[in-house]
Design a protein around this motif. Structure first.
Motif, PDB file in Angstrom:
ATOM      1  N   SER A  21       0.868  -1.180   0.000  1.00  0.00           N
ATOM      2  CA  SER A  21       0.000   0.000   0.000  1.00  0.00           C
ATOM      3  C   SER A  21       0.899   1.223   0.000  1.00  0.00           C
ATOM      4  O   SER A  21       1.519   1.554   1.013  1.00  0.00           O
ATOM      5  CB  SER A  21      -0.893   0.000   1.239  1.00  0.00           C
ATOM      6  OG  SER A  21      -1.698  -1.151   1.254  1.00  0.00           O
ATOM      7  N   THR A  22       0.954   1.910  -1.139  1.00  0.00           N
ATOM      8  CA  THR A  22       1.875   3.040  -1.271  1.00  0.00           C
ATOM      9  C   THR A  22       1.151   4.382  -1.299  1.00  0.00           C
ATOM     10  O   THR A  22       1.778   5.419  -1.104  1.00  0.00           O
ATOM     11  CB  THR A  22       2.712   2.912  -2.552  1.00  0.00           C
ATOM     12  OG1 THR A  22       1.828   2.800  -3.676  1.00  0.00           O
ATOM     13  CG2 THR A  22       3.596   1.680  -2.474  1.00  0.00           C
ATOM     14  N   HIS A  23      -0.161   4.376  -1.503  1.00  0.00           N
ATOM     15  CA  HIS A  23      -0.900   5.633  -1.599  1.00  0.00           C
ATOM     16  C   HIS A  23      -1.505   5.983  -0.249  1.00  0.00           C
ATOM     17  O   HIS A  23      -2.079   5.135   0.419  1.00  0.00           O
ATOM     18  CB  HIS A  23      -2.001   5.525  -2.650  1.00  0.00           C
ATOM     19  CG  HIS A  23      -1.478   5.131  -3.993  1.00  0.00           C
ATOM     20  ND1 HIS A  23      -0.811   6.004  -4.810  1.00  0.00           N
ATOM     21  CD2 HIS A  23      -1.488   3.941  -4.644  1.00  0.00           C
ATOM     22  CE1 HIS A  23      -0.456   5.384  -5.909  1.00  0.00           C
ATOM     23  NE2 HIS A  23      -0.847   4.113  -5.834  1.00  0.00           N
ATOM     24  N   ARG A  24      -1.408   7.245   0.117  1.00  0.00           N
ATOM     25  CA  ARG A  24      -1.877   7.681   1.429  1.00  0.00           C
ATOM     26  C   ARG A  24      -2.883   8.793   1.234  1.00  0.00           C
ATOM     27  O   ARG A  24      -2.670   9.721   0.447  1.00  0.00           O
ATOM     28  CB  ARG A  24      -0.705   8.171   2.258  1.00  0.00           C
ATOM     29  CG  ARG A  24      -1.101   8.601   3.628  1.00  0.00           C
ATOM     30  CD  ARG A  24       0.096   9.029   4.426  1.00  0.00           C
ATOM     31  NE  ARG A  24      -0.376   9.500   5.708  1.00  0.00           N
ATOM     32  CZ  ARG A  24       0.370   9.661   6.748  1.00  0.00           C
ATOM     33  NH1 ARG A  24       1.656   9.396   6.674  1.00  0.00           N
ATOM     34  NH2 ARG A  24      -0.114  10.087   7.869  1.00  0.00           N
ATOM     35  N   HIS A  25      -3.969   8.735   1.984  1.00  0.00           N
ATOM     36  CA  HIS A  25      -5.009   9.758   1.942  1.00  0.00           C
ATOM     37  C   HIS A  25      -5.280  10.210   3.373  1.00  0.00           C
ATOM     38  O   HIS A  25      -5.338   9.392   4.282  1.00  0.00           O
ATOM     39  CB  HIS A  25      -6.290   9.211   1.316  1.00  0.00           C
ATOM     40  CG  HIS A  25      -6.098   8.776  -0.099  1.00  0.00           C
ATOM     41  ND1 HIS A  25      -6.144   9.639  -1.152  1.00  0.00           N
ATOM     42  CD2 HIS A  25      -5.821   7.560  -0.634  1.00  0.00           C
ATOM     43  CE1 HIS A  25      -5.926   8.987  -2.276  1.00  0.00           C
ATOM     44  NE2 HIS A  25      -5.722   7.703  -1.975  1.00  0.00           N
TER      45      HIS A  25
END
Length: 147
Positions: A21-25
């Motif tokens: 999981s590389t995307h952060r919100h």
């Protein structure tokens, strides 16, 4: 031989994930929204808050199981009580056979009259238990839209 030694050495660390999981919100909540989110998280039974939020956002099905210990205890005791009623029925048949085998007709009839009175009381008690169970189910167990 030098190449084999280098190949056998372990690099150390943990193995890389297959799908990291590389995307952060980031999002912010006010106090009411945070309390609602935390209550949903606790009722879901999930251990990882991030996975819970992902399942909410991506509309995955979330199952919430609530265990009512009092209802479970009531059911357990009711099951035991009906087991006793079944055993009383078996004993009732055995007593009637023994009365007619060991006593005269008049004496057996007198004992059966007493047994019949007790049976009528037990039937009234059983009817009362059924009414209380139906009331309990309608108030506490069945999903009422009026609640």
């Amino acid at each position: 031989m030098n190449e084999k030694d280098n190949f056998k050495r372990n690099k150390g660390g943990r193995k890389p994930k297959l799908n990291p999981s590389t995307h952060r919100h980031v999002f912010r909540l006010n106090d009411e929204e945070n309390a609602r989110l935390l209550s949903l998280f606790e009722s879901s039974g999930m251990r990882n808050k991030a996975k819970f939020i992902i399942s909410l956002l991506l509309e995955r099905e979330i199952k919430t199981v609530k265990i009512d210990l009092q209802a479970m205890e009531y059911h357990t005791q009711l099951t035991k009580l009906f087991g006793l009623f079944r055993s009383i029925g078996v004993n009732y048949n055995q007593v009637v056979k023994i009365l007619y085998r060991n006593f005269s007709e008049k004496k057996a009839a007198a004992y059966l009259y007493r047994l019949e009175k007790q049976t009528i009381e037990m039937a009234a008690l059983c009817k009362n238990i059924i009414e209380l169970t139906q009331e309990f189910e309608s108030k506490y167990l069945l999903n009422d839209p009026q609640k």
